[in-house]
Design an enzyme around this catalytic site. Structure first.
Site, PDB file in Angstrom:
ATOM      1  N   THR C 474       0.844  -1.080   0.028  1.00  0.00           N
ATOM      2  CA  THR C 474      -0.030   0.109  -0.038  1.00  0.00           C
ATOM      3  C   THR C 474       1.011   1.201  -0.024  1.00  0.00           C
ATOM      4  OG1 THR C 474      -0.173  -0.566   2.223  1.00  0.00           O
ATOM      5  CG2 THR C 474      -2.052  -0.959   1.119  1.00  0.00           C
ATOM      6  N   LEU C 637      -1.342  11.814  -0.129  1.00  0.00           N
ATOM      7  CA  LEU C 637       0.234  12.154   0.382  1.00  0.00           C
ATOM      8  C   LEU C 637       1.137  11.818  -0.576  1.00  0.00           C
ATOM      9  CD1 LEU C 637      -0.443  10.057   3.657  1.00  0.00           C
ATOM     10  CD2 LEU C 637      -0.334  12.647   3.416  1.00  0.00           C
ATOM     11  N   ASN C 638       1.010  10.573  -1.502  1.00  0.00           N
ATOM     12  CA  ASN C 638       1.736  10.237  -2.490  1.00  0.00           C
ATOM     13  C   ASN C 638       1.267   9.877  -3.752  1.00  0.00           C
ATOM     14  OD1 ASN C 638       3.888   9.172  -3.978  1.00  0.00           O
ATOM     15  ND2 ASN C 638       4.629   7.778  -2.399  1.00  0.00           N
ATOM     16  N   GLY C 709      -8.056   7.885   2.507  1.00  0.00           N
ATOM     17  CA  GLY C 709      -7.735   6.352   2.107  1.00  0.00           C
ATOM     18  C   GLY C 709      -7.938   5.662   0.846  1.00  0.00           C
ATOM     19  N   GLU C 712      -9.325   0.593  -1.041  1.00  0.00           N
ATOM     20  CA  GLU C 712     -10.458   0.127  -1.345  1.00  0.00           C
ATOM     21  C   GLU C 712     -11.477   0.707  -2.690  1.00  0.00           C
ATOM     22  OE1 GLU C 712     -11.031  -2.380   1.288  1.00  0.00           O
ATOM     23  OE2 GLU C 712      -9.651  -1.322   2.381  1.00  0.00           O
TER      24      GLU C 712
END
Lengths: 336, 168, 751
Positions: C474, C637-638, C709, C712
């Site tokens: 991840t 974030l990335n 996040g 999923e």
């Protein structure tokens, strides 16, 4: 896996001597036998490593191609003469397995690979091919990948090879050597239908070893194709595949060859149906008719009923590709 | 004919340039030999059945599933694993390209993908994006990094082609 | 204390663990070795229900190298009480206890462990074990158990049951002018991470264990081991530095962990146990399910009624639950909603969370149904979704912390070229191929979980951040390094992340897409605390040039603190540490969800997925030629590793749409295609062009670092978009997934 003895003969004669043991198995590329050994489907007492035998050459003499039994599937498919003159063979080989499997798998081994029937691979189930007399679990079971032609009440497994479907069309000859000497087996007689002896995939006799496959010159120019249909676009066994080749002169079909993979215990050819194409125009109506003819005796097992229609359509499409001189590209997945 | 009375069979293998004299049972696969006896765990076991490509190594320069090779049958072979691909700490261009293109996530199929790609480049049969996809299809990636892997390989192919052109 | 330039967070950054992974040096659970280590090989049952009547171990015991064979008759000591076997994410019921008795609960159940000096001896002895069974009747066929479906009496922790009905869904359905009611089925799927489950249990002097385990939660695994074997937490350390994929299958401790530890304790030796690929099909799966979705709208396309009923499989010993239907009540505005979710018991292993559990199947059915309704209405399917846009979560009546879904629709459609789409099916062709375009909405929870982290400055001014998080591919290693680097103005090389170790600060299991938000925020909090401590030390130093500065007056760069208004006035971190007599300085940080905020707000990640397919109608062959996934996931974030997560979700969604299906012979209760050759996951050839777009979404409530996040969201909606594209191409609606050649061939044509 079981424990076994291991020998590594240097000559065909020594290999044949070793293979006289009925519990011996010849090991070449390992891509099928080692897998079967890990599943405990094959439990040989003696493994005869035949990789040192001098059966690794590809010879082109005149119109004939002679392929040593230990030539890898990759070496054969990418051989310049095969690419140029037997492109149907190259195409079928490249439709199968993966590059790294083709690097290991051999010509002889490809002919001898065993079915992918789920039950054959699972020693906890009944399977007449694996354990003669135990029954066939695939009948009435999970059988969407199983046979629609030539099956028996003892076995509905299919032969998984792509290369062999092309060899059936090309009219190859299998050269074998055994305790009784050398002999040649016409390709159509090499693999057999299951009948009541499904444990026998082919007509090799005890102790015989394939030494080479000989292939005559093809007569159909660019009028060929290998069309493979499967559950993902690569690295999967065929649900249905079709090798088709046509000789077309003055707008009519002079000769035709059609072989099916994924539908029977052996690459399926129907010479009578092929002959019905002679003198006909290469057009969809004709192709559909011959497809129906080839499938006339097809019988589904439930989950695989769709294969009858799929095979019918695939034959028609393959013949159209062949007639147009547009063989299926195995990388570009567009089906013309 | 080599007759082996004992269950351990003497073989010699050159792995990543280092020659090994081994006595090995005939039921040991090349993959298990590398991972369990030579501590070369770069080659991965993803299925042990030739169905995923994670175990791909180069045997005499050719990419092959090491899980289906009995080690004894490769007596005398030269084997290159992912650990032997970098040259003295300098990453192989494919390794660098995989990092650049984020061509992996969990990393488990990665050594097999890279060894397979190295084999693909050496074979010289791959010239298009569709051919990269087809000729890499023996390497499954459950994280789904396929497009990035294809980018990484295409990048190396193109820079090699450019270098070749410049040299000519 | 700010940093002059934040160089890392938000920028595409190559994985910090990339070099280890491309050189084969990243070590996975089954790759740690120690002298004298033994190998365990698991023997699996071959029936689905009944009991073992006898086992003949004679031949196996004779195999040279075999040390011990464990069965239910000589299993090592383990907890008697059922509850001791429950792990952090166990559903209600009785957890599976390996070798507990002679009883067989499912096919493929582990029934023996062979332990030997070599892998080969264990493997080959296992094939010599003869087991006789007394079989009981079994059922693995959900269709036969639908009429016995039940509402789970005990709710699974963390899984909301369907909301109470609102409005009058049946009446509204009856009254509406346009409606559809359709049945869908998504066949069982198996996680199949590339790495097979393995545990290496290193037995150290005095009985301490270091366990290298394939798990998504080192602390969950550690807790399980201490509970089951009655060990002290100090004596058990679980390490999972690198995890070769998991997708949910590593959330619960799998039985190889039990076996490795049990054998290790019994034999007082180090033991490695690895599953086979076939055995991986018996450790939990995405449950088989039947769903009915009934939708009604007015002629303008406004939804008047939503009814969604699902029946899903579970085992006989646990009530596995996931949120399947809830999404249908909150994705779109509708006043009349009725949702039901029931379970039916089968003789299989307990299902297990698999990437976007619940949503992956529930949203697929809902989004296909909505597509069907759009065609009934003659409304563009994308417009249909816009018309019914939900401004709040109508299941809970809470506001969204953010919802940039409209921008996903816009940006995704623009990138895809949606405006060039012909509405009617079968209108687009490329040569012989029918071309279809489909769209779907995707949604997943944005969770913040309790998590802790530490941040440690070394004397040389480099930083270490630590939390017991897991990186299953991840990008956790990388984002935590980025967060630490930006907190202290350091280059990435000066920051060492430490994760994958149960001895590190508390972390939830790696799942639910919550790791970046939760562990990332905890690391941020630890870094903030560490900066405060550092600043205090700096100001207290004798003759400190920062003595009169406030925390906000100073900045960090180049391992140095200095006044923003006079950068020459400052101190090197090493000077501060030296003056304080410290070799390192550590602070802790923690986060937990705000309960007050949760009363009013709720958070979801959203996406719009656009798919193009080419279908050879005669032959049933589908190629997914293009996918565009536009996601709104808060702060990214990335972008590099984030994009990869979406790509991976999309690929698994393609697999759900076209390939993946565990096929069971219900007469035998056995999964027949339990291998990678016959259980098809997408290969390179199946994946052509995928574009990922992250739309801008500011969210100051979802988590302290604004992250939602991504694990999923990529899969949710993809299968529906592909299925909807297949309908658009062919006019054939296949409602049974995966959409294989045979189903396209036999589906009725468009009437």
């Amino acid at each position: 896996m079981n424990r076994y003895d291991y020998v590594r003969p240097d000559t065909v004669a020594d290999a044949i001597t070793a293979l006289a043991n009925p519990d011996a198995r010849a090991l070449a590329g390992g891509t099928n036998l080692v897998d079967l050994m890990k599943y405990d489907v094959a439990r040989p007492a003696l493994v005869v490593d035949i990789n040192r035998l001098p059966l690794k050459s590809i010879e082109v003499s005149g119109d004939k191609l002679r392929v040593g039994a230990l030539v890898s599937n990759s070496d054969l498919a990418w051989h310049p003469d095969v690419q140029a003159r037997w492109p149907l063979l190259a195409s079928a080989i490249l439709a199968g397995a993966s590059p790294q499997l083709r690097n290991a798998a051999t010509t002889g081994g490809n002919l001898l690979q065993r079915t992918r029937c789920y039950y054959f691979y699972d020693p906890s189930t009944a399977c007449n091919k694996r354990a003669p007399g135990s029954g066939c679990s695939a009948i009435g079971g999970v059988n969407r990948i199983h046979a629609i032609l030539g099956a028996s009440s003892a076995c509905i497994a299919v032969h998984p090879s792509d290369m062999c479907v092309a060899l059936a069309v090309l009219g190859a000859t299998v050269e074998v050597e055994g305790p009784q000497g050398q002999r040649e087996i016409p390709f159509a007689e090499f693999h057999r239908l299951p009948g009541d002896m499904p444990e026998r995939d082919n007509t090799l006799q005890q102790g015989e070893l394939i030494t080479a496959v000989a292939i005559p010159a093809p007569q159909f120019g660019s009028h060929f194709t290998y069309l493979k249909l499967r559950d993902r676009l690569s690295y999967a066994f065929a649900l249905v595949s079709v090798a088709a080749a046509l000789q077309i002169e003055n707008g009519t079909i002079k000769d035709a060859r059609i072989a099916l993979g994924g539908v029977a215990h052996k690459p399926w050819r129907d010479v009578e149906a092929e002959q019905s194409l002679r003198g006909q125009a290469p057009e969809p109506r004709v192709f559909e008719a011959v497809a129906q003819l080839i499938l006339r005796d097809a019988k589904g097992q439930g989950e695989n009923d769709f294969k009858i229609e799929l095979a019918t359509r695939a034959i028609a499409r393959a013949l159209a590709q062949a007639a147009a001189g547009m063989p299926q590209n195995q990388s570009d997945k567009v089906i013309q | 004919m080599d007759q082996f009375a004992s269950s351990r069979i003497p073989i010699s293998l050159t792995v990543n340039g280092q020659r090994h004299q081994l006595a090995i049972e005939p039921w040991v696969t090349l993959l298990d030999l590398l991972r369990e006896r030579l501590s070369l765990t770069g080659a991965k076991k993803g299925c042990d059945q030739g169905q995923c490509g994670a175990c791909t190594v180069l045997i005499d320069g050719q990419r092959i599933n090491s899980c289906l090779q009995l080690a004894v049958t490769r007596d005398g072979a030269e084997i290159t694993t992912i650990e032997g691909l970098a040259d003295d700490g300098q990453l192989h261009p494919l390794q660098a390209s995989f990092i650049k293109h984020d061509a992996f996530q969990c990393g488990y199929c990665t050594p097999g993908q890279i060894c397979s790609a190295a084999g693909l480049l050496a074979e010289g049969h791959t010239h298009s994006r569709a051919e990269i996809r087809e000729h890499m299809s023996g390497n499954l990636c459950r994280c789904g990094a396929y497009t990035n892997i294809a980018d990484a390989i295409e990048d190396v192919m193109q820079s090699r082609a450019a270098m070749k052109e410049a040299a000519e | 204390m700010s940093v002059i330039e934040q160089l890392h967070v938000g920028r595409p950054t190559s994985r910090v663990d990339g070099r280890l992974k491309v050189t084969g040096k990243a070590q996975y659970a089954a790759e740690y070795s120690t002298n004298g280590m033994l190998y365990g090989y698991i023997v699996s049952s071959t029936i689905a229900a009944g009991h073992i009547s006898s086992m003949d171990l004679t031949a196996a015991r004779r195999m040279p190298g075999v040390v011990e064979i464990f069965t239910h008759e000589n299993r090592g000591k383990a907890a008697w009480l059922d509850r001791k076997w429950r792990d952090d994410v166990a559903p209600p019921g009785h957890p599976f206890r390996p070798l507990h008795s002679d009883r067989i609960l499912f096919d493929g159940q582990p029934v023996a462990l062979v332990v030997a000096e070599t892998f080969e001896a264990a493997r080959d002895a296992a094939s010599l074990i003869a087991i006789a069974y007394e079989a009981d009747p079994h059922c693995t066929e959900l269709a036969r158990k639908r009429n016995e479906a039940y509402v789970p009496p005990e709710k699974r922790s963390g899984i909301p049951p369907p909301p109470d009905p609102r409005g009058a869904a049946e009446q509204a359905y009856a009254d509406a002018p346009v409606k559809i009611s359709r049945d869908y089925r998504i066949n069982p799927e198996h996680h199949n991470p590339m790495e097979m489950f393995g545990s290496t249990c290193v037995y150290e002097q005095g009985g301490k264990l270091t366990i290298y385990d394939k798990t998504q939660g080192s602390q969950n695994a550690q807790g399980y081991v201490t509970s089951v074997f009655g060990l002290s937490g100090d004596d058990v350390r679980v390490v999972n530095h690198y995890v070769g994929g998991a997708f949910g299958s590593g959330l619960r401790p799998q039985h190889q962990l039990f076996f490795a530890v049990m054998a290790s304790l019994e034999l007082e030796r180090s033991v490695r146990v690895t599953m086979t690929r076939k055995q991986m099909f018996h450790i939990g799966y995405r449950p088989d399910n039947y769903q009915t979705v009934s939708l009604a709208a007015d002629r303008d396309g406004r939804l008047q009624s939503i009814m969604h009923d699902a029946v899903a499989a579970t085992s006989h010993y646990e009530d596995y639950q996931e949120a399947v239907v809830n999404w249908s009540g909150l994705m779109y505005h509708c006043d009349n909603v009725k949702l039901t979710y029931q379970l039916a018991k089968l003789n299989t292993a307990t299902p297990c969370d698999m990437r976007a559990p619940g949503a992956a199947i529930g949203v697929t059915a809902m989004e296909c149904a909505l597509d069907e309704l759009a065609y009934e209405l003659g409304i563009d399917p994308l417009e249909m979704r816009r018309i019914n846009f939900a401004q709040k979560d109508e299941n809970t009546n809470k506001e969204f912390t953010s919802k940039a879904l409209m921008e996903c629709y816009r940006a995704g459609a623009a990138a895809f070229g949606w405006e060039r789409r012909a509405q009617q099916p079968r209108a687009m062709r490329d040569g012989r191929q029918l071309v279809g375009w489909g769209v779907s909405t995707g949604i997943w929870d944005a969770f913040l979980q309790k998590a802790q982290a530490s941040a440690t400055l070394k004397q040389d001014g480099t930083l270490e951040v630590a939390t017991a998080a897991s990186d299953i591919g991840t990008g956790t290693w990388t984002i935590l390094t980025q967060i630490g680097a930006d907190a202290f103005g350091l280059p990435l090389e000066d920051v060492q992340a430490r994760i994958g170790d149960s001895s590190l600060p508390m972390s939830p299991v790696e799942g639910g897409s919550w790791t970046a938000a939760s562990n990332g925020s905890a690391v941020q909090a630890a870094c903030d605390a560490l900066k405060q401590s550092l600043f205090k030390l700096a100001t207290k130093m004798a003759n400190s040039p920062l003595a009169d500065a406030s925390f906000d007056d100073v900045a960090l760069e180049g391992r140095r603190i200095f006044r923003k208004d006079d950068p020459a006035r400052g101190l090197a971190i090493s000077e501060i540490m030296h003056a304080a007599g410290l070799s390192e300085l550590t602070e802790q940080g923690k986060v937990s969800p705000s309960l007050i905020q949760m009363m009013n707000y709720i958070s979801y990640t959203h996406s719009a997925v656009f798919a193009e397919v080419q279908v050879d109608e005669d032959l049933g062959v589908v190629r997914v030629t293009r996918v565009v996934c536009a996601a709104a996931a808060g702060r990214i974030l990335n972008p590099k590793t984030a994009r990869s997560q979406i790509l991976g979700g999309v690929v698994m969604g393609i697999g759900m749409a076209l390939h993946e299906e565990g096929m069971t012979d219900h007469r035998l209760g056995k999964i027949m295609n339990a291998n990678f050759a016959e259980y098809h996951i997408p290969a390179h050839a199946d994946v052509e062009d995928i574009e990922v777009i992250f739309v801008d979404e500011q969210d100051d409530k979802v988590s302290p670092i604004g992250v939602k996040g991504l694990g999923e969201i990529g899969i949710v909606g993809t299968a529906a978009a592909v299925a909807n594209a297949i309908f658009h191409a062919t006019g054939k609606r296949v409602r049974d997934f995966p959409i294989t050649i045979d189903k396209i061939l036999t589906a009725p044509p468009l009437s």
